[in-house]
Design a protein around this motif. Structure first.
Motif, mmCIF file in Angstrom:
data_model
loop_
_atom_site.group_PDB
_atom_site.id
_atom_site.type_symbol
_atom_site.label_atom_id
_atom_site.label_comp_id
_atom_site.label_asym_id
_atom_site.label_seq_id
_atom_site.Cartn_x
_atom_site.Cartn_y
_atom_site.Cartn_z
ATOM 1 N N PRO A 90 0.800 -1.229 0.000
ATOM 2 C CA PRO A 90 0.000 0.000 0.000
ATOM 3 C C PRO A 90 0.836 1.284 0.000
ATOM 4 C CG PRO A 90 -0.849 -1.544 1.626
ATOM 5 C CD PRO A 90 0.425 -2.131 1.092
ATOM 6 N N HIS A 91 2.089 1.200 0.460
ATOM 7 C CA HIS A 91 2.942 2.396 0.494
ATOM 8 C C HIS A 91 3.035 3.048 -0.883
ATOM 9 C CE1 HIS A 91 6.206 5.113 1.404
ATOM 10 N NE2 HIS A 91 6.933 4.555 0.457
ATOM 11 N N PHE A 92 3.138 2.253 -1.922
ATOM 12 C CA PHE A 92 3.212 2.833 -3.266
ATOM 13 C C PHE A 92 2.033 2.443 -4.153
ATOM 14 C CE2 PHE A 92 5.930 -0.923 -3.154
ATOM 15 C CZ PHE A 92 5.426 -1.676 -4.187
ATOM 16 N N ALA A 93 1.266 1.436 -3.748
ATOM 17 C CA ALA A 93 0.105 1.035 -4.532
ATOM 18 C C ALA A 93 -1.093 1.952 -4.272
ATOM 19 C CB ALA A 93 -0.274 -0.413 -4.230
ATOM 20 N N ILE A 94 -1.167 2.525 -3.069
ATOM 21 C CA ILE A 94 -2.287 3.406 -2.712
ATOM 22 C C ILE A 94 -1.772 4.800 -2.365
ATOM 23 C CG2 ILE A 94 -4.170 3.807 -1.076
ATOM 24 C CD1 ILE A 94 -4.369 0.721 -0.793
ATOM 25 N N PHE A 95 -0.781 4.851 -1.500
ATOM 26 C CA PHE A 95 -0.214 6.138 -1.093
ATOM 27 C C PHE A 95 0.787 6.617 -2.142
ATOM 28 C CE2 PHE A 95 -1.472 4.425 3.138
ATOM 29 C CZ PHE A 95 -2.380 5.427 3.449
ATOM 30 N N PRO A 96 1.224 7.864 -2.040
ATOM 31 C CA PRO A 96 2.148 8.386 -3.056
ATOM 32 C C PRO A 96 3.616 8.041 -2.801
ATOM 33 C CG PRO A 96 1.516 10.131 -1.553
ATOM 34 C CD PRO A 96 0.736 8.909 -1.151
ATOM 35 N N GLY A 97 3.887 6.982 -2.028
ATOM 36 C CA GLY A 97 5.273 6.583 -1.807
ATOM 37 C C GLY A 97 5.920 6.092 -3.088
ATOM 38 N N ASP A 98 7.240 6.206 -3.162
ATOM 39 C CA ASP A 98 7.980 5.855 -4.366
ATOM 40 C C ASP A 98 8.280 4.365 -4.459
ATOM 41 O OD1 ASP A 98 9.699 6.624 -6.702
ATOM 42 O OD2 ASP A 98 11.246 5.790 -5.399
ATOM 43 N N SER A 99 8.760 3.778 -3.348
ATOM 44 C CA SER A 99 9.209 2.387 -3.387
ATOM 45 C C SER A 99 9.490 1.900 -1.971
ATOM 46 C CB SER A 99 10.489 2.265 -4.224
ATOM 47 O OG SER A 99 11.523 3.045 -3.640
ATOM 48 N N VAL A 100 9.866 0.631 -1.865
ATOM 49 C CA VAL A 100 10.355 0.064 -0.616
ATOM 50 C C VAL A 100 11.719 -0.535 -0.932
ATOM 51 C CG1 VAL A 100 9.954 -1.578 1.262
ATOM 52 C CG2 VAL A 100 8.000 -0.480 0.145
ATOM 53 N N GLU A 101 12.739 -0.130 -0.175
ATOM 54 C CA GLU A 101 14.094 -0.652 -0.375
ATOM 55 C C GLU A 101 14.390 -1.635 0.751
ATOM 56 O OE1 GLU A 101 16.927 2.505 -0.885
ATOM 57 O OE2 GLU A 101 15.742 3.430 -2.491
ATOM 58 N N ILE A 102 14.832 -2.830 0.376
ATOM 59 C CA ILE A 102 15.033 -3.904 1.337
ATOM 60 C C ILE A 102 16.503 -4.306 1.341
ATOM 61 C CG2 ILE A 102 14.397 -6.274 1.952
ATOM 62 C CD1 ILE A 102 12.142 -4.468 -0.397
ATOM 63 N N MET A 103 17.103 -4.313 2.536
ATOM 64 C CA MET A 103 18.508 -4.716 2.642
ATOM 65 C C MET A 103 18.689 -5.678 3.795
ATOM 66 S SD MET A 103 19.525 -0.883 3.678
ATOM 67 C CE MET A 103 18.114 -0.337 2.737
ATOM 68 N N GLU A 104 19.602 -6.636 3.604
ATOM 69 C CA GLU A 104 19.849 -7.646 4.623
ATOM 70 C C GLU A 104 20.744 -7.105 5.726
ATOM 71 O OE1 GLU A 104 21.434 -12.255 5.119
ATOM 72 O OE2 GLU A 104 21.488 -11.306 3.142
ATOM 73 N N GLN A 105 20.426 -7.474 6.945
ATOM 74 C CA GLN A 105 21.304 -7.161 8.078
ATOM 75 C C GLN A 105 22.430 -8.188 8.058
ATOM 76 O OE1 GLN A 105 19.595 -6.836 12.081
ATOM 77 N NE2 GLN A 105 21.386 -7.950 12.801
ATOM 78 N N LEU A 106 23.649 -7.713 7.924
ATOM 79 C CA LEU A 106 24.806 -8.600 7.841
ATOM 80 C C LEU A 106 25.442 -8.763 9.208
ATOM 81 C CD1 LEU A 106 26.355 -7.131 4.572
ATOM 82 C CD2 LEU A 106 24.913 -9.171 4.815
#
Length: 112
Positions: A90-106
């Motif tokens: 919903p962050h970008f599908a409904i709201f005007p958010g750009d994207s979700v960036e996902i990074m692994e905790q090393l």
């Protein structure tokens, strides 16, 4: 299982929340709540929205702007699986958010 930090990224031009239709906000928040329910077993830290940013560096503290709008910490079998959790979020599908960036905790070097 690995741990991932997901950053909800806003747009270059932030939207005034007062400019959104209240019904659309309600629909978006309901969808966001459903996403959290659907992924409850994977969500380690619910996170939330983030406010203004300060940067501390060699020259002291300054006010800056970045696109990070919020965060959540999730657990998944792989980086790909973690990223797939956010498809059509919903962050970008409904709201005007750009994207979700996902990074692994090393692991921290020298600590296994």
């Amino acid at each position: 299982m690995a741990i991932f930090l997901a950053l909800y990224m806003g747009s270059d031009t932030p939207m005034d929340p007062g400019a959104m239709d209240p019904a659309e906000i309600e629909r978006g928040m309901a969808a966001w709540g459903q996403w959290m329910t659907d992924h409850a077993e994977s969500v380690l830290v619910t996170g939330g929205p983030l406010g203004e940013t300060k940067k501390t560096g060699k020259d002291g503290v300054t006010d800056i702007r970045n696109k990070v709008a919020g965060y959540v910490i999730v657990e998944a079998d792989s980086h790909e699986a973690a990223a797939q959790m956010f498809e059509n979020h919903p962050h970008f599908a409904i709201f005007p958010g750009d994207s979700v960036e996902i990074m692994e905790q090393l692991p921290i070097p020298g600590q296994g």
